[in-house]
Design an enzyme around this catalytic site. Structure first.
Site, PDB file in Angstrom:
ATOM      1  CD  GLU A 208      -5.686  -7.528  14.049  1.00  0.00           C
ATOM      2  OE1 GLU A 208      -6.737  -6.946  13.798  1.00  0.00           O
ATOM      3  OE2 GLU A 208      -5.432  -8.677  13.626  1.00  0.00           O
TER       4      GLU A 208
ATOM      5  CB  SER B 169      -5.509 -14.539   9.317  1.00  0.00           C
ATOM      6  OG  SER B 169      -4.890 -13.322   9.695  1.00  0.00           O
TER       7      SER B 169
ATOM      8  CG  HIS C 154     -10.199 -10.667  14.575  1.00  0.00           C
ATOM      9  ND1 HIS C 154      -9.528 -10.060  15.616  1.00  0.00           N
ATOM     10  CD2 HIS C 154      -9.716 -10.090  13.454  1.00  0.00           C
ATOM     11  CE1 HIS C 154      -8.694  -9.151  15.141  1.00  0.00           C
ATOM     12  NE2 HIS C 154      -8.770  -9.158  13.842  1.00  0.00           N
TER      13      HIS C 154
ATOM     14  CG  HIS D 148      -7.561 -10.376   9.176  1.00  0.00           C
ATOM     15  ND1 HIS D 148      -6.308 -10.536   9.712  1.00  0.00           N
ATOM     16  CD2 HIS D 148      -8.210  -9.512  10.019  1.00  0.00           C
ATOM     17  CE1 HIS D 148      -6.180  -9.810  10.818  1.00  0.00           C
ATOM     18  NE2 HIS D 148      -7.328  -9.169  11.031  1.00  0.00           N
TER      19      HIS D 148
HETATM   20  N1  HBI Z   1     -12.657  -1.637  11.286  1.00  0.00           N
HETATM   21  N2  HBI Z   1     -13.786  -3.401  10.269  1.00  0.00           N
HETATM   22  C1  HBI Z   1     -12.794  -2.967  11.084  1.00  0.00           C
HETATM   23  N3  HBI Z   1     -11.974  -3.862  11.663  1.00  0.00           N
HETATM   24  C2  HBI Z   1     -10.972  -3.460  12.485  1.00  0.00           C
HETATM   25  O1  HBI Z   1     -10.224  -4.294  13.031  1.00  0.00           O
HETATM   26  C3  HBI Z   1     -10.798  -2.085  12.735  1.00  0.00           C
HETATM   27  C4  HBI Z   1     -11.684  -1.191  12.118  1.00  0.00           C
HETATM   28  N4  HBI Z   1     -11.542   0.124  12.328  1.00  0.00           N
HETATM   29  C5  HBI Z   1     -10.544   0.677  13.224  1.00  0.00           C
HETATM   30  C6  HBI Z   1      -9.627  -0.359  13.785  1.00  0.00           C
HETATM   31  N5  HBI Z   1      -9.804  -1.653  13.555  1.00  0.00           N
HETATM   32  C7  HBI Z   1      -8.426   0.036  14.590  1.00  0.00           C
HETATM   33  O2  HBI Z   1      -8.161   1.410  14.481  1.00  0.00           O
HETATM   34  C8  HBI Z   1      -8.625  -0.311  16.050  1.00  0.00           C
HETATM   35  O3  HBI Z   1      -7.418  -0.165  16.707  1.00  0.00           O
HETATM   36  C9  HBI Z   1      -9.631   0.589  16.639  1.00  0.00           C
HETATM   37 FE    FE Z   2      -7.898  -7.815  12.532  1.00  0.00          FE
END
Ligand code: HBI
Ligand code: FE
Length: 281
Positions: free
Chosen positions: A180, A199, A139, A134
């Protein structure tokens, strides 16, 4: 490996004990089994077949810079070398979801957190937590697109500010809908650029071709109030005309975040005043 980290849900799969204070850890390519590489290749081949018809040009162009993605689980240091040359972004390996403040701090420094483990073969079609497929397949390609790269850094910078005023929810909605599950209108028609869409085999087709979901022109004030489901196909998608639109929207966030924090949320799939539908051609 059960874990409890402040700011994270219980029972996450990753090995958080091994992570540094900034939640990064060192990716060890030796830990991936042949089954892991086969899982990656199966997922990659499934999605690659759908990209010409369903994926945004910038996604395909970004992926073309990473030909070794077709071979197996990618070495993040190798991917970082390509990204740094394109937009100054790099990847950091993490055990999985990390607390918002750590996440924003990485984005603000043009570092994208990538989960280091891959799903099990029996989880091929659906996984609860984001895994390396993913994060890296979904991304990474767009991080090579300059306007999107600028937007994501600006987004990270706003995270610290949003946390201070308790406005993380509207900011998370912006990420969910536009990072996303974002769609873009291109000369070739409606295309997907969102990582959550690209994904997923099912959602790649559904988001761009199904008559079922509501598709609306991107409008920041609308997105900041729009709630979403995390475990189903999206009932509403937002459509941009170009990535610069996202970057331009960032300058209005400081003004709109506190208002969106206090506004009534719009339920997933609901219509709202001022919506501008995007009609499938
Ligand atoms: N942590 N590793 C990871 N990947 C993310 O996409 C991610 C996260 N922590 C918080 C988050 N996304 C979401 O709350 C965002 O909207 C900030
Ligand atoms: Fe993501």
């Amino acid at each position: 490996m059960e874990t409890s980290v402040p700011g994270l849900p219980q029972g996450l799969r990753g090995d958080y004990a091994r992570a540094r204070p900034d939640f990064t850890l060192t990716q060890d390519m030796a830990t991936y089994t042949e089954a892991d590489h086969a899982t990656w290749r199966t997922l990659y081949e499934r999605q690659a077949a759908l990209l010409p018809r369903h994926a945004a040009a910038a996604f395909r162009e970004g992926l073309a810079r990473l030909p070794f993605f077709a071979e197996g689980v990618p070495d993040l240091a190798r991917v970082s070398r390509v990204l740094r040359a394109a937009t100054g972004w790099s990847l950091v390996a993490v055990p999985g979801l990390i607390p918002d403040d750590a996440f924003f701090a990485h984005l603000a420094a043009r570092r994208f957190p990538v989960t280091h483990w891959i799903r099990r073969p029996e989880e091929l079609d659906y996984i609860v937590e984001p895994d390396i497929f993913h994060d890296a397949f979904g991304h990474v390609p767009l991080l090579a697109q300059p306007d999107f790269a600028d937007f994501l850094e600006a987004y990270g910078r706003l995270g610290e500010q949003a946390a201070r005023i308790g406005a993380l929810k509207p900011l998370a909605r912006l990420y969910w809908h536009m990072v996303e599950f974002g769609l873009i209108r291109e000369s070739g028609g409606l295309r997907a650029y969102g990582a959550g869409i690209l994904s997923s085999r099912t959602e790649t087709v559904y988001a761009t071709e199904s008559e079922k979901p509501r598709r609306l022109r991107f409008a920041l004030w609308r997105v900041l109030r729009s709630d979403y489901f995390i475990d189903d196909l999206q009932p509403t998608y937002f459509v941009i005309s170009d990535y610069a639109e996202l970057f331009a929207a960032m300058e209005r966030l400081p003004e709109l975040l506190p208002l969106a924090r206090d506004a009534a949320p719009i339920p997933p799939g609901a219509a709202a005043e001022g919506d501008i539908p995007h009609r499938l051609a």
